[in-house]
Design an enzyme around this catalytic site. Structure first.
Site, PDB file in Angstrom:
ATOM      1  CG  MET A  13      -2.104  -0.932   1.151  1.00 50.59           C
ATOM      2  SD  MET A  13      -3.303  -0.506  -0.135  1.00 50.59           S
ATOM      3  CE  MET A  13      -4.115   0.916   0.592  1.00 50.59           C
ATOM      4  CB  VAL A  74       3.184   1.193   9.432  1.00 49.49           C
ATOM      5  CG1 VAL A  74       4.398   1.892   8.867  1.00 49.49           C
ATOM      6  CG2 VAL A  74       2.578   2.006  10.567  1.00 49.49           C
ATOM      7  CB  ALA A  76      -4.052  -0.107  11.943  1.00 48.96           C
ATOM      8  CB  SER A 128     -11.307   3.002   0.519  1.00 48.00           C
ATOM      9  OG  SER A 128     -11.873   1.809  -0.008  1.00 48.00           O
ATOM     10  CG  HIS A 185     -15.543   2.500   2.712  1.00 47.64           C
ATOM     11  ND1 HIS A 185     -14.718   1.381   2.761  1.00 47.64           N
ATOM     12  CD2 HIS A 185     -15.745   2.752   1.400  1.00 47.64           C
ATOM     13  CE1 HIS A 185     -14.433   0.988   1.542  1.00 47.64           C
ATOM     14  NE2 HIS A 185     -15.044   1.798   0.690  1.00 47.64           N
ATOM     15  CG  ASN A 186     -13.223  -0.821   5.750  1.00 50.55           C
ATOM     16  OD1 ASN A 186     -13.214   0.030   4.864  1.00 50.55           O
ATOM     17  ND2 ASN A 186     -12.157  -1.496   6.102  1.00 50.55           N
ATOM     18  CD  GLU A 189     -14.401  -3.484   2.187  1.00 48.14           C
ATOM     19  OE1 GLU A 189     -13.974  -2.345   1.904  1.00 48.14           O
ATOM     20  OE2 GLU A 189     -13.677  -4.345   2.730  1.00 48.14           O
ATOM     21  CE1 TYR A 190     -15.144  -6.007   7.017  1.00 46.76           C
ATOM     22  CE2 TYR A 190     -16.119  -7.745   8.318  1.00 46.76           C
ATOM     23  CZ  TYR A 190     -15.021  -7.002   7.964  1.00 46.76           C
ATOM     24  OH  TYR A 190     -13.808  -7.267   8.547  1.00 46.76           O
ATOM     25  CE  LYS A 260      -5.722  -7.765   6.394  1.00 47.91           C
ATOM     26  NZ  LYS A 260      -6.540  -7.453   5.198  1.00 47.91           N
ATOM     27  NE  ARG A 287     -16.443 -10.574   6.097  1.00 51.80           N
ATOM     28  CZ  ARG A 287     -15.527  -9.730   5.636  1.00 51.80           C
ATOM     29  NH1 ARG A 287     -14.330  -9.687   6.194  1.00 51.80           N
ATOM     30  NH2 ARG A 287     -15.793  -8.929   4.633  1.00 51.80           N
TER      31      ARG A 287
HETATM   32  C1  6PG Z   1     -10.439  -0.711   1.400  1.00 49.01           C
HETATM   33  C2  6PG Z   1     -10.564  -2.004   2.167  1.00 49.01           C
HETATM   34  C3  6PG Z   1      -9.318  -2.278   2.942  1.00 49.01           C
HETATM   35  C4  6PG Z   1      -9.135  -3.680   3.481  1.00 49.01           C
HETATM   36  C5  6PG Z   1     -10.365  -4.334   4.023  1.00 49.01           C
HETATM   37  C6  6PG Z   1     -10.155  -5.771   4.387  1.00 49.01           C
HETATM   38  O1  6PG Z   1     -11.299   0.127   1.606  1.00 49.01           O
HETATM   39  O2  6PG Z   1      -9.520  -0.580   0.606  1.00 49.01           O
HETATM   40  O3  6PG Z   1     -11.639  -1.911   3.038  1.00 49.01           O
HETATM   41  O4  6PG Z   1      -9.249  -1.296   3.932  1.00 49.01           O
HETATM   42  O5  6PG Z   1      -8.647  -4.481   2.465  1.00 49.01           O
HETATM   43  O6  6PG Z   1     -10.767  -3.629   5.127  1.00 49.01           O
HETATM   44  O7  6PG Z   1     -10.938  -6.033   5.483  1.00 49.01           O
HETATM   45  P1  6PG Z   1     -11.162  -7.423   6.115  1.00 49.01           P
HETATM   46  O8  6PG Z   1      -9.857  -8.144   6.108  1.00 49.01           O
HETATM   47  O9  6PG Z   1     -11.632  -7.128   7.491  1.00 49.01           O
HETATM   48  O10 6PG Z   1     -12.177  -8.112   5.266  1.00 49.01           O
END
Ligand code: 6PG
Length: 480
Positions: A13, A74, A76, A128, A185-186, A189-190, A260, A287
């Protein structure tokens, strides 16, 4: 000092972000990594970037023009604190330290406060788009002070994804606001990923389509209102064939989803804020269920339904699933934006929901055509109380709800788990109900714990003498 921007941490990254920065007119990029091998690798592989490489933090600081601006990329956690400490020692008041990792927003609030005391600016910025986004143009969600954004804004704008001529970056709010919005956002995403996975499962289990056929369905869906990065890559994953066995790739992957932590944070935070993010929560739980190996093995012999789904018209069924997915997606985003509103209120951030929707249109993992509709909804009515009540979405839900109900009912009858589809529908029905059984819950609470209740017809707080003569008394508690 020759560089106007620096990057600390050169894993994929960090390296990609550094290359992205270097490729933009006017940027000279300083780079530093704890182990110098990575720095050497990057500078050797990409001489065209003209990196200014340093082997120590002191040299790195010296290579930066003032106000020094450095982005930390780095892992988190504790590593971030260590780098912040080193940079704070090497930098001077007015300089800017940016954390571009997936930090927990409360850590960012703490770090911003501590760094600010030295006169140095600290900006937590959500980034992201994964590895490709970092290289070609991510969506960026910076927090921190307005003053720091004056220097940082143009640099971030130069590397962000662009949609309709606008860079996908905006100053979200002070201190931890950027990382807070990235966390949501994440969470979304989930939910998005789980909903797509449930749609796939329905098409596979109820109709018997092959992964390759489902890939074609998703590719088709990707030409309409569901058009998004996640639908697009899902089709690619489903089309993939395992080289070793010749089986569909999706069949040789262990069905235990990892994480994560950002999804869990979203739900924990939403619970604290009292915001129902049920779609996101179900995605996180799904999950967790998937990874419970022993329980799943032990439960695998439990009885299932007496009949399987008998789909008569495949095309009609596929369209039902598509609509159920769209409706559930609207709910997940609506809940996510509710969490943003609650967070902004709790932490004193002035977050413009329309701007958030706008910068999510490109670069990030949840980028989708659909974000345009959200942007429009907030442009029409910035004070919108819930996304589902925006005319466009109300209409969309009206047009999809019969399909949605058929899919949820059918999956329940035939034993196909659809936690995110189902909980989204339950949320929708709860929200639109004139009366909820919460009145009964209040009665139960008052019965066993004298927790009091309010009446529909009178101001005040009341208690019924359940263990006495069951008459009602006005409670001394506050009437609020
Ligand atoms: C993004 C992603 C990134 C990460 C995921 C993975 O926006 O680019 O969200 O931050 O790859 O958060 O998350 P998990 O490992 O928890 O699925």
């Amino acid at each position: 000092a020759t560089a106007n921007i620096g990057v600390v941490g050169l894993a994929v990254m960090g390296s990609n972000l550094a290359r992205n920065l270097a490729s933009r007119e006017g940027n000279t990029v300083a780079v530093y990594n704890r182990s110098p091998e990575r720095t050497d690798l990057l500078t050797t592989e990409h001489p065209e970037a003209g990196f200014v490489a340093s082997k120590s933090i002191a040299d790195f600081a010296a290579s930066l023009q003032k106000p020094r601006t450095a982005i930390i990329m780095v892992q988190a956690g504790r590593g971030t604190d260590a780098v912040i400490e080193q940079l704070t020692a090497a930098f001077e008041p007015g300089d800017i330290i940016v954390d571009g990792g997936n930090a927990l927003f409360t850590d960012t609030i703490r770090r911003e406060k501590a760094v600010r005391e030295t006169g140095i600016n600290f900006v937590g910025a959500g980034i992201s788009g994964g590895e490709e986004g970092a290289l070609l143009g991510p969506s960026i969600m910076p927090g921190g002070s307005v003053e720091a954004y004056k220097t940082l804004g143009p640099i971030l704008s130069s590397i962000a994804a662009v949609v309709d001529g606008e860079p996908c970056v905006t100053h979200i709010g002070t201190d931890g606001a950027g990382h807070f919005v990235k966390m949501i956002h994440n969470g979304i995403e989930y939910a998005d990923m789980q909903l797509i996975a449930e749609a796939y499962d329905l098409l596979r289990t109820a109709v018997g389509l092959t992964p390759a056929e489902i890939a074609d369905v998703f590719t088709e869906w990707n030409t309409g209102e569901l058009e998004s990065y996640l639908i697009e890559i899902t089709a690619e994953v489903l089309r993939q064939v395992d080289a070793t066995t010749g089986e569909p790739f999706v069949d040789i992957v262990l069905d235990q989803a990892g994480s994560k932590g950002t999804g869990v944070w979203t739900v924990q935070t939403a619970l604290d804020l009292g915001v129902p993010v049920s779609g996101i929560a179900e995605a996180v739980f799904a999950r967790a269920v998937s990874s419970k190996r022993a329980q799943r093995a032990a439960a695998s012999a439990l009885p299932g339904p007496s009949a399987q789904w008998h789909v008569e018209d495949n095309d009609a069924f596929i369209e039902d699933v598509r609509r159920a997915l769209y409706a559930s997606k609207i709910i997940a985003y609506s809940q996510g934006f509710d969490a943003i509103v609650a967070g902004a209120e709790q932490y004193g951030w002035d977050i413009k929901k329309g701007d958030v929707a706008k910068i999510w249109r490109g670069g990030c993992i949840i980028r989708a055509v659909f974000l345009n509709r959200i942007t429009e909804a907030y442009a029409e009515n910035p004070g919108l109380v819930s996304l589902v009540t925006a005319p466009y979405f109300t209409e969309a839900l009206a047009g999809t709800q019969d399909s949605w109900r058929r899919v949820v009912a059918g999956s329940a009858l035939s034993g196909i788990p659809t936690p995110a589809f189902s909980s989204s529908l339950a949320y929708y029905d709860s929200l639109r109900s004139k009366r909820l059984p919460a009145a009964l819950v209040q009665g139960q609470r008052d019965f066993f714990g004298a927790h009091t209740y309010k009446r529909v017809d009178m101001v005040g707080t009341f208690h019924t003498l359940w263990s006495g003569d069951r008459t009602e008394v006005e409670s001394e508690g506050s009437s609020h």
